[in-house]
Design a protein around this motif. Structure first.
Motif, mmCIF file in Angstrom:
data_model
loop_
_atom_site.group_PDB
_atom_site.id
_atom_site.type_symbol
_atom_site.label_atom_id
_atom_site.label_comp_id
_atom_site.label_asym_id
_atom_site.label_seq_id
_atom_site.Cartn_x
_atom_site.Cartn_y
_atom_site.Cartn_z
ATOM 1 N N HIS A 1 -3.300 5.523 2.536
ATOM 2 C CA HIS A 1 -4.691 5.952 2.689
ATOM 3 C C HIS A 1 -5.464 5.015 3.611
ATOM 4 N N PRO A 2 -6.521 5.507 4.251
ATOM 5 C CA PRO A 2 -7.450 4.597 4.914
ATOM 6 C C PRO A 2 -7.990 3.602 3.889
ATOM 7 N N ASP A 3 -8.000 2.375 4.237
ATOM 8 C CA ASP A 3 -8.427 1.159 3.515
ATOM 9 C C ASP A 3 -7.261 0.398 2.914
ATOM 10 N N ASP A 4 -6.075 1.034 2.740
ATOM 11 C CA ASP A 4 -4.911 0.291 2.229
ATOM 12 C C ASP A 4 -4.586 -0.892 3.132
ATOM 13 N N GLU A 5 -4.734 -0.692 4.432
ATOM 14 C CA GLU A 5 -4.357 -1.729 5.402
ATOM 15 C C GLU A 5 -5.271 -2.945 5.305
ATOM 16 N N ALA A 6 -6.548 -2.719 5.055
ATOM 17 C CA ALA A 6 -7.510 -3.813 5.088
ATOM 18 C C ALA A 6 -7.320 -4.765 3.918
#
Length: 276
Positions: A14-19
């Motif tokens: 999901h978007p935000d997993d990377e951050a």
């Protein structure tokens, strides 16, 4: 030298997993000249909007733009999307969506991940740990599919990716998250210190990581876990998340000359200078 340029492939759901787990590491290697390819399996269509009163007509499109902004903050290229759908959680669970990760077989997901591997030819792959961080079904599906893609890509010309790493949360860090509101059993979701193969110091990229987290505005509002933290709790979280990012070994096709390793590319043929 390897035929392909030094490339790090990060695969998340999901978007935000990377951050949260690898943002500093991505910036670290981007500044060293490594090509960073961030794969996001979904656009987070079933996420929870945590800003009181906010309405969004197309949450997937909104979160895609948030992820693109986060990538800019991390100094990496725009993401690659696999075009699957977010499974959601609790009352948002998408039981009947045929493209939701929870409703797909691991092989269906692996096929798309492997296609990216074939195209970009990374030396190093990073993905979720076997517990998916905190047990989200989409994280678990991406973990399994990426592991399978690493193993099945060994027949590629040049030998395929040389290393597979998992994000690693120590038992101490899991205890800290539990105290901050995550209902995690530290002895289940955390790992022992000697399981950590690589620790990347990322304090120098703290502002990049904070900006990337802030870019995910729909997920970082007042009703998010971060938004509900006291200043003291937030400071504790930042100490845990902004100093070091840790990884365990998921697979290797090269010998490990050191343990712990000096970095993700330590001992990878043609890339040794990246972690000198």
């Amino acid at each position: 030298m390897t035929a392909a340029p030094p490339t790090l492939l990060a695969v998340f759901a999901h978007p935000d997993d990377e951050a949260f787990s690898v943002g500093g590491t991505l910036t670290h290697y981007a500044r060293k000249g490594v090509r960073i390819v961030l794969v996001c399996a979904t656009r987070g269509e079933a996420g929870k909007i945590t800003v009181p009163g906010m309405t969004v007509d197309d949450l997937g499109a909104q979160r895609e733009q948030e992820l693109r902004a986060a990538c800019e903050a991390l100094e990496i290229p725009p993401p690659v999307f696999l075009d699957f759908h977010d499974s959601g959680r609790y009352e948002r669970t998408r039981h009947d969506d045929p493209l939701a990760l929870m409703n797909l077989t691991p092989l269906e997901i692996e096929t798309k991940v492997k296609a990216v591997i074939d195209e970009v030819r990374p030396q190093v792959i990073v993905t979720f740990d076997p517990h998916g961080g905190y047990g989200h079904i989409d994280h678990l599906k991406i973990h399994r599919a990426t592991v399978a893609a690493f193993f099945s890509s060994g027949q590629l010309e040049g030998g395929g990716p040389q290393r597979l790493y998992y994000t690693a949360m120590t038992t101490e860090a899991a205890q800290g998250l539990s105290r901050l509101g995550r209902d995690l059993d530290p002895m289940l979701y955390g790992v022992s210190d000697d399981t950590v193969a690589v620790s990347i110091p990322v304090a120098a990229y703290a502002e990049n990581k904070k900006a990337a987290l802030a870019a995910h505005g729909t997920q970082m509002g007042e009703e998010s876990i971060l938004g509900r933290m006291t200043p003291e709790e937030r400071a504790q979280m930042e100490r845990m998340r902004l100093g070091q990012e840790r990884f365990s070994i998921g697979g290797t096709r090269t010998a490990l000359a050191n343990y712990p390793l000096r970095g993700l590319f330590d001992g990878v043929p043609g890339c040794e200078e990246l972690d000198d």
